[in-house]
Design a protein around this motif. Structure first.
Motif, PDB file in Angstrom:
ATOM      1  N   ARG A  46       3.557  20.625   7.319  1.00 35.14           N
ATOM      2  CA  ARG A  46       2.966  21.762   7.217  1.00 35.14           C
ATOM      3  C   ARG A  46       3.530  22.995   7.833  1.00 35.14           C
ATOM      4  N   GLY A  47       4.246  22.715   8.800  1.00 28.58           N
ATOM      5  CA  GLY A  47       4.973  23.506   9.575  1.00 28.58           C
ATOM      6  C   GLY A  47       6.183  23.912   8.982  1.00 28.58           C
ATOM      7  N   ILE A  48       6.705  23.079   8.485  1.00 26.92           N
ATOM      8  CA  ILE A  48       8.188  23.334   7.898  1.00 26.92           C
ATOM      9  C   ILE A  48       7.814  24.040   6.369  1.00 26.92           C
ATOM     10  N   GLU A  49       6.855  23.512   5.661  1.00 27.20           N
ATOM     11  CA  GLU A  49       6.419  24.324   4.452  1.00 27.20           C
ATOM     12  C   GLU A  49       6.225  25.902   4.722  1.00 27.20           C
ATOM     13  N   LYS A  50       5.506  25.993   5.806  1.00 29.11           N
ATOM     14  CA  LYS A  50       4.977  27.442   6.080  1.00 29.11           C
ATOM     15  C   LYS A  50       6.184  28.157   6.613  1.00 29.11           C
ATOM     16  N   ALA A  51       7.186  27.726   7.285  1.00 28.93           N
ATOM     17  CA  ALA A  51       8.273  28.517   7.501  1.00 28.93           C
ATOM     18  C   ALA A  51       8.996  28.943   6.356  1.00 28.93           C
ATOM     19  N   LEU A  52       9.368  27.942   5.473  1.00 34.11           N
ATOM     20  CA  LEU A  52      10.014  27.979   4.297  1.00 34.11           C
ATOM     21  C   LEU A  52       9.519  29.077   3.439  1.00 34.11           C
ATOM     22  N   ASP A  92      10.773  13.804  -0.272  1.00 34.43           N
ATOM     23  CA  ASP A  92       9.512  14.075   0.394  1.00 34.43           C
ATOM     24  C   ASP A  92       9.675  13.890   1.764  1.00 34.43           C
ATOM     25  N   HIS A  93       8.996  14.748   2.659  1.00 33.03           N
ATOM     26  CA  HIS A  93       9.049  14.571   3.839  1.00 33.03           C
ATOM     27  C   HIS A  93       8.054  13.741   4.532  1.00 33.03           C
ATOM     28  N   PHE A  94       8.348  12.455   5.414  1.00 38.94           N
ATOM     29  CA  PHE A  94       7.395  11.776   5.834  1.00 38.94           C
ATOM     30  C   PHE A  94       7.203  11.923   7.400  1.00 38.94           C
ATOM     31  N   GLN A  95       6.400  12.631   7.858  1.00 34.46           N
ATOM     32  CA  GLN A  95       6.132  12.949   9.241  1.00 34.46           C
ATOM     33  C   GLN A  95       5.500  11.802  10.125  1.00 34.46           C
ATOM     34  N   ALA A  96       5.785  11.567  11.140  1.00 33.58           N
ATOM     35  CA  ALA A  96       5.314  10.512  12.248  1.00 33.58           C
ATOM     36  C   ALA A  96       4.057  10.897  12.380  1.00 33.58           C
ATOM     37  N   SER A  97       3.238   9.822  12.242  1.00 32.57           N
ATOM     38  CA  SER A  97       1.646  10.038  12.729  1.00 32.57           C
ATOM     39  C   SER A  97       1.392   9.591  14.096  1.00 32.57           C
ATOM     40  N   LYS A  98      -0.044   9.994  14.499  1.00 32.94           N
ATOM     41  CA  LYS A  98      -0.239   9.450  16.043  1.00 32.94           C
ATOM     42  C   LYS A  98       0.033   7.877  16.071  1.00 32.94           C
ATOM     43  N   GLU A  99       0.146   7.051  14.924  1.00 26.28           N
ATOM     44  CA  GLU A  99       0.115   5.515  15.226  1.00 26.28           C
ATOM     45  C   GLU A  99       1.393   5.271  15.538  1.00 26.28           C
ATOM     46  N   ASP A 100       2.381   5.703  14.802  1.00 22.16           N
ATOM     47  CA  ASP A 100       3.849   5.628  14.940  1.00 22.16           C
ATOM     48  C   ASP A 100       4.659   6.443  15.955  1.00 22.16           C
ATOM     49  N   THR A 137       0.779  -1.282  -0.036  1.00 15.47           N
ATOM     50  CA  THR A 137       0.018   0.025  -0.272  1.00 15.47           C
ATOM     51  C   THR A 137       0.983   1.214   0.058  1.00 15.47           C
ATOM     52  N   LYS A 138       0.405   2.032  -0.726  1.00 10.72           N
ATOM     53  CA  LYS A 138       1.450   3.472  -0.798  1.00 10.72           C
ATOM     54  C   LYS A 138       0.952   4.339   0.413  1.00 10.72           C
ATOM     55  N   SER A 139       2.113   4.846   0.918  1.00  9.18           N
ATOM     56  CA  SER A 139       1.965   5.588   2.284  1.00  9.18           C
ATOM     57  C   SER A 139       1.479   6.897   1.927  1.00  9.18           C
ATOM     58  N   PRO A 140       0.656   7.262   2.644  1.00  9.23           N
ATOM     59  CA  PRO A 140      -0.198   8.699   2.734  1.00  9.23           C
ATOM     60  C   PRO A 140       0.875   9.551   3.209  1.00  9.23           C
ATOM     61  N   PHE A 141       0.984  10.801   2.632  1.00 11.10           N
ATOM     62  CA  PHE A 141       1.971  11.944   3.171  1.00 11.10           C
ATOM     63  C   PHE A 141       1.401  13.091   2.628  1.00 11.10           C
ATOM     64  N   TYR A 142       1.909  14.308   3.318  1.00 12.85           N
ATOM     65  CA  TYR A 142       1.273  15.460   2.878  1.00 12.85           C
ATOM     66  C   TYR A 142       2.319  16.314   1.601  1.00 12.85           C
ATOM     67  N   GLY A 174       7.800  22.811  -6.045  1.00 11.55           N
ATOM     68  CA  GLY A 174       8.785  21.827  -6.210  1.00 11.55           C
ATOM     69  C   GLY A 174       9.065  21.140  -5.048  1.00 11.55           C
ATOM     70  N   GLY A 175       8.583  21.211  -4.024  1.00  5.17           N
ATOM     71  CA  GLY A 175       8.906  20.435  -2.795  1.00  5.17           C
ATOM     72  C   GLY A 175       9.620  21.278  -1.961  1.00  5.17           C
ATOM     73  N   LEU A 176      10.093  20.536  -0.612  1.00  5.01           N
ATOM     74  CA  LEU A 176      10.765  21.068   0.442  1.00  5.01           C
ATOM     75  C   LEU A 176      12.202  21.782  -0.071  1.00  5.01           C
ATOM     76  N   ILE A 177      12.774  20.873  -0.782  1.00  8.40           N
ATOM     77  CA  ILE A 177      14.280  21.084  -0.995  1.00  8.40           C
ATOM     78  C   ILE A 177      14.350  22.229  -1.921  1.00  8.40           C
TER      79      ILE A 177
END
Length: 402
Positions: A342-348, A116-124, A73-78, A83-86
């Motif tokens: 979202r926090g990283i994106e907003k700051a950048l 792509d940035h994969f943030q930790a979720s509530k589950e992990d 299964t494909k991992s969900p992510f924001y 052009g992405g965070l980089i």
């Protein structure tokens, strides 16, 4: 009983062949490259011993790989725009260079490509950082390395979720990758919340033929200990694997260990921060002595960065030359799975507060030991693939200064 798929020539059990063939026609157009990639990935994931005693086991592993290719299964992510965070980070670093309030004329930044940035979720939360960093590493490899795209996860061209990655790791263990590490987990990781480390990442990537290398940074007395991180069982070897391994250990006339770079400069009694930063700079600069000031995109993959209790992803490094002696001062550029995307994106985007998310100076390197994983170019097969089953590392010594 087995049958041959008429589309991709993959051999599957009779009870699986119908659904497998139908899956090829789920899309309007069949990509022959993807079909070939599936077959290559399954070859790399299977044992190579053709003897009769191993044929049943090999067939069983092939079946497991084929099943996993279909069921992963494909991992969900924001997903970040622009052009992405980089790309956003590159813009911020360039703006920093032009800032009149804090001019950095002698500043050079080196970045990996898209990640792509994969943030930790509530589950992990609290245990999933290792998996998230594997996902970040794979997002880059799938975007920038065609050979990796062809073999990773059966040519699926997406980053799987944690449960799917756990199944891939178990399959790697079943194929003989990192036997010592597998024993630590009793060969089972699916559904587990146990921490993983650099060696588990190496085993998973190597099972696809990717040349994942591990580097240990530690005091000499810790050479045989390495990290006290669950699963980090490594067969120690002081051995250089290639141009990325800048540092070697030599004995001086006094009998004290001296760290020497590839150009012969003496780094004796150098602190861990200086040694680690120097290695990372050398990795992203590809051993070039003269790199012009500015912000440069490189062809280098990000680095899996492990220390006791946590892991992060290094996506670049900044070097500032200060004072009359032009003493270099470094900042690692890091994506932390514990931060919100979202926090990283907003700051950048706003160019405000982004340094707190991404910059880490040498003074922050307070852990006693560190591990880094990088991925060399190319795909291993045959004898080279067999050698990759043993996870060893290159040891880089530093001194703990008083």
């Amino acid at each position: 009983m087995s049958a041959l798929c008429p589309v991709c020539n993959l051999t599957l059990p009779h009870d699986q062949i119908e659904s497998h063939v139908n899956a090829h026609f789920d899309d309007d157009k069949i990509d022959p490259q993807i079909a070939s990639d599936h077959h290559l990935a399954l070859q790399l994931a299977s044992t190579s011993d053709p003897s009769p005693s191993s044929s049943a086991s090999s067939s069983n592993l092939d079946d497991k790989a084929a099943s996993l290719v279909r069921s992963q299964t494909k991992s969900p992510f924001y997903s970040v725009g622009n052009g992405g965070l980089i790309c956003l980070l590159k813009t911020c670093l360039e703006s920093e260079l032009k800032s009149k309030s804090k001019p950095l004329e002698c500043s050079t930044s080196l970045l990996s490509g898209f990640v792509d940035h994969f943030q930790a979720s509530k589950e992990d939360k609290g245990w999933g950082c290792g998996w998230r960093n594997i996902q970040m590493q794979c997002s880059h490899l799938l975007s920038h390395r065609q050979e990796a795209k062809r073999v990773l996860f059966g040519g699926s061209n997406f980053v799987p979720d944690i449960p799917s990655l756990q199944r891939w790791l178990e399959l790697a263990w079943n194929n003989g990758f990192d036997v010592a590490g597998a024993l630590h987990f009793n060969n089972q990781i699916c559904g587990s919340k146990r921490w993983i480390g650099t060696t588990e990442c190496a085993a998973l990537l190597r099972s696809f033929g990717l040349k994942a290398r591990v580097v240990d940074f530690a005091p000499k007395k810790s050479q045989a200990m390495y990290l006290s991180v669950p699963g980090s069982t490594i067969a120690p070897k002081i051995k250089s694997y290639g141009p990325m391994d800048r540092f070697v250990i030599k004995k001086g006339e006094s009998g004290k260990g001296k760290t020497v770079d590839s150009h012969g400069s003496n780094l004796s009694r150098t602190s861990k921060g200086a040694v680690l930063m120097g290695w990372v700079w050398n990795y992203f600069s590809d051993n070039r002595l003269n790199v012009s000031s500015g912000v440069h995109m490189t062809s280098k993959a990000p680095l899996y960065f492990q220390h006791e209790g946590h892991s992060r992803t290094i996506v670049g490094i900044q070097r500032r030359l200060q004072g009359t002696t032009f003493t270099p001062q470094y900042n690692l550029l890091i994506l932390d799975p514990g931060d919100f995307t979202r926090g990283i994106e907003k700051a950048l985007v706003e160019k405000r507060g982004w340094e707190g998310f991404l910059k880490r100076g040498a003074h922050t390197l307070t852990c006693p030991e560190y591990q880094i994983l990088y991925v060399d170019n190319g795909i291993a097969d045959g004898e080279e693939l067999e050698q990759l089953k043993t996870i060893d590392s290159h040891f880089v010594e530093f001194y703990c200064l008083p």
